[in-house]
Design a protein around this motif. Structure first.
Motif, PDB file in Angstrom:
ATOM      1  N   HIS A 172       0.800  -1.387   0.191  1.00 10.93           N
ATOM      2  CA  HIS A 172       0.095   0.071  -0.152  1.00 10.93           C
ATOM      3  C   HIS A 172       0.940   1.317   0.060  1.00 10.93           C
ATOM      4  CE1 HIS A 172      -3.497  -2.463   1.982  1.00 10.93           C
ATOM      5  NE2 HIS A 172      -3.281  -2.691   0.700  1.00 10.93           N
ATOM      6  N   ILE A 173       1.904   1.120   0.875  1.00 12.13           N
ATOM      7  CA  ILE A 173       2.745   2.320   0.779  1.00 12.13           C
ATOM      8  C   ILE A 173       3.542   2.606  -0.413  1.00 12.13           C
ATOM      9  CG2 ILE A 173       5.007   3.267   1.915  1.00 12.13           C
ATOM     10  CD1 ILE A 173       2.412   3.638   3.846  1.00 12.13           C
ATOM     11  N   LEU A 174       3.892   1.844  -1.178  1.00 12.19           N
ATOM     12  CA  LEU A 174       4.651   2.044  -2.416  1.00 12.19           C
ATOM     13  C   LEU A 174       3.780   2.383  -3.439  1.00 12.19           C
ATOM     14  CD1 LEU A 174       6.836  -1.216  -2.780  1.00 12.19           C
ATOM     15  CD2 LEU A 174       7.553   1.301  -2.132  1.00 12.19           C
ATOM     16  N   ARG A 175       2.356   1.915  -3.432  1.00 17.90           N
ATOM     17  CA  ARG A 175       1.399   2.465  -4.429  1.00 17.90           C
ATOM     18  C   ARG A 175       0.928   3.796  -3.976  1.00 17.90           C
ATOM     19  NH1 ARG A 175      -3.887   0.031  -2.583  1.00 17.90           N
ATOM     20  NH2 ARG A 175      -3.670   1.861  -0.948  1.00 17.90           N
ATOM     21  N   ASP A 176       0.964   4.269  -2.865  1.00 19.56           N
ATOM     22  CA  ASP A 176       0.623   5.739  -2.500  1.00 19.56           C
ATOM     23  C   ASP A 176       1.975   6.705  -2.582  1.00 19.56           C
ATOM     24  OD1 ASP A 176      -1.894   4.694  -2.496  1.00 19.56           O
ATOM     25  OD2 ASP A 176      -1.785   4.532  -0.132  1.00 19.56           O
ATOM     26  N   HIS A 177       2.936   6.312  -2.293  1.00 21.36           N
ATOM     27  CA  HIS A 177       4.164   6.987  -2.233  1.00 21.36           C
ATOM     28  C   HIS A 177       5.507   6.968  -3.146  1.00 21.36           C
ATOM     29  CE1 HIS A 177       2.447   8.757   1.475  1.00 21.36           C
ATOM     30  NE2 HIS A 177       2.080   7.843   1.785  1.00 21.36           N
ATOM     31  N   ALA A 178       4.940   6.370  -4.314  1.00 23.16           N
ATOM     32  CA  ALA A 178       6.025   5.754  -5.181  1.00 23.16           C
ATOM     33  C   ALA A 178       7.139   6.852  -5.394  1.00 23.16           C
ATOM     34  CB  ALA A 178       5.469   5.387  -6.819  1.00 23.16           C
ATOM     35  N   GLY A 179       6.824   8.151  -5.263  1.00 21.77           N
ATOM     36  CA  GLY A 179       7.628   9.147  -5.743  1.00 21.77           C
ATOM     37  C   GLY A 179       8.519   9.563  -4.697  1.00 21.77           C
ATOM     38  N   GLU A 180       8.170   9.006  -3.509  1.00 23.02           N
ATOM     39  CA  GLU A 180       9.054   9.436  -2.180  1.00 23.02           C
ATOM     40  C   GLU A 180      10.147   8.181  -1.986  1.00 23.02           C
ATOM     41  OE1 GLU A 180       6.302  10.747   0.846  1.00 23.02           O
ATOM     42  OE2 GLU A 180       4.819  11.204  -0.757  1.00 23.02           O
ATOM     43  N   THR A 181      10.111   7.376  -2.684  1.00 26.87           N
ATOM     44  CA  THR A 181      10.802   6.015  -2.399  1.00 26.87           C
ATOM     45  C   THR A 181      12.190   6.204  -2.659  1.00 26.87           C
ATOM     46  OG1 THR A 181       9.018   4.740  -2.863  1.00 26.87           O
ATOM     47  CG2 THR A 181      11.115   3.418  -2.583  1.00 26.87           C
ATOM     48  N   GLN A 182      13.191   5.966  -1.580  1.00 27.60           N
ATOM     49  CA  GLN A 182      14.676   6.102  -2.030  1.00 27.60           C
ATOM     50  C   GLN A 182      15.134   4.687  -2.207  1.00 27.60           C
ATOM     51  OE1 GLN A 182      15.187   8.504   1.631  1.00 27.60           O
ATOM     52  NE2 GLN A 182      16.506   9.758   0.088  1.00 27.60           N
ATOM     53  N   CYS A 183      16.019   4.456  -3.169  1.00 21.08           N
ATOM     54  CA  CYS A 183      16.479   3.115  -3.572  1.00 21.08           C
ATOM     55  C   CYS A 183      18.096   3.151  -3.371  1.00 21.08           C
ATOM     56  CB  CYS A 183      16.222   2.776  -5.097  1.00 21.08           C
ATOM     57  SG  CYS A 183      14.362   2.820  -5.349  1.00 21.08           S
TER      58      CYS A 183
END
Length: 253
Positions: free
Chosen positions: A154-165
């Motif tokens: 759910h988090i990745l769906r809603d915050h894809a642009g804020e994810t750091q890899c």
């Protein structure tokens, strides 16, 4: 007060180590994971679990409260609970030692609504809660996917642009930090939710770490470790003959 702190905590060491990963020389920030977005890589990793015959997941909990950097309260429970997967069969259990520790720390209500142990083997569910042992038939496995796996989805769906890899040695990992209470998934009363997911170089889930803070000095961490080697074969409990048939049993996972 002790119970209030303990319910929200679980690890300073793991939080610090996660931040250290980002600053180590061997860590490199990347824009994607082998050409996939974190969401795509994670979904692929979850799907791949369906093709693995056997694996298990062990959850550890550690908590710590600090005032002026001095620890004043710490709880650590290794193998707090675990899941074993074997094809369509599955075993879930909270070990007796963990139940004892929870009771000692006045935390027994954390597991309110959860069964102590469950086996699903060849269409039969065996459920154990203390001395109560029941079984019932089921066409499907009633144990849902781990809430931590679901929360990350759910988090990745809603915050894809804020994810750091990042890539660290032979592992990839990505992090997402949530500070808006209305967007938090696990709702444990923390001021934030930090999700860190580690994938092996082959793209399998290696670890899922949940971290949160409360009142600025209490930290909470739950870590799920995935293992794909030497996972046990799931069989009925040793005393399966003592489980009483109960076709009316309601399961709420």
């Amino acid at each position: 007060m002790k119970k209030r702190i303990a319910l929200i905590v679980l690890s300073f060491v793991l939080v610090v180590s996660s931040f250290c990963f980002v600053s180590c020389d061997g860590v490199k920030e990347v824009e994607n994971i082998d050409g996939l977005t974190p969401r795509e890589a994670y979904e692929k990793a979850l799907v791949s679990l369906e093709d693995i015959d056997r694996y298990d997941v062990h959850l550890d909990m550690k908590s710590q409260a600090k005032i002026l950097f001095i620890p004043i309260y710490t709880i650590e429970i290794e193998d707090f609970c675990y899941y074993s997967y074997d094809g369509n069969n599955q075993h879930y259990e909270i070990p007796e030692e963990s139940l004892r520790r929870l009771e000692e720390e006045d935390l027994s209500d954390i597991m309110s609504g959860f069964d102590e142990a469950l086996w699903y083997v060849d269409g039969v569910c065996y459920v154990k809660n203390g001395d109560v042992k029941e079984k019932f038939e089921s066409d499907t496995n009633p144990i849902k996917r781990s809430e931590y796996e679901t929360a990350v989805s759910h988090i990745l769906r809603d915050h894809a642009g804020e994810t750091q890899c990042y890539r660290d040695g032979d592992r990839y990992y990505f992090t997402v930090t949530i500070t808006d209470p209305s967007e938090m998934e696990l709702n444990m009363g923390t001021e934030n939710e930090i999700y860190t997911v580690y994938l092996t170089e082959e793209g399998y889930v290696d670890e899922i770490v949940f971290e949160g803070t409360m009142q600025g000095f209490v930290t909470l961490t739950i870590k799920a470790d995935y293992s794909y080697e030497d996972a046990p074969i799931v069989i009925p409990p040793a005393d399966a003959e003592n489980y009483v048939d109960d076709s009316s049993y309601s399961y709420y996972w």
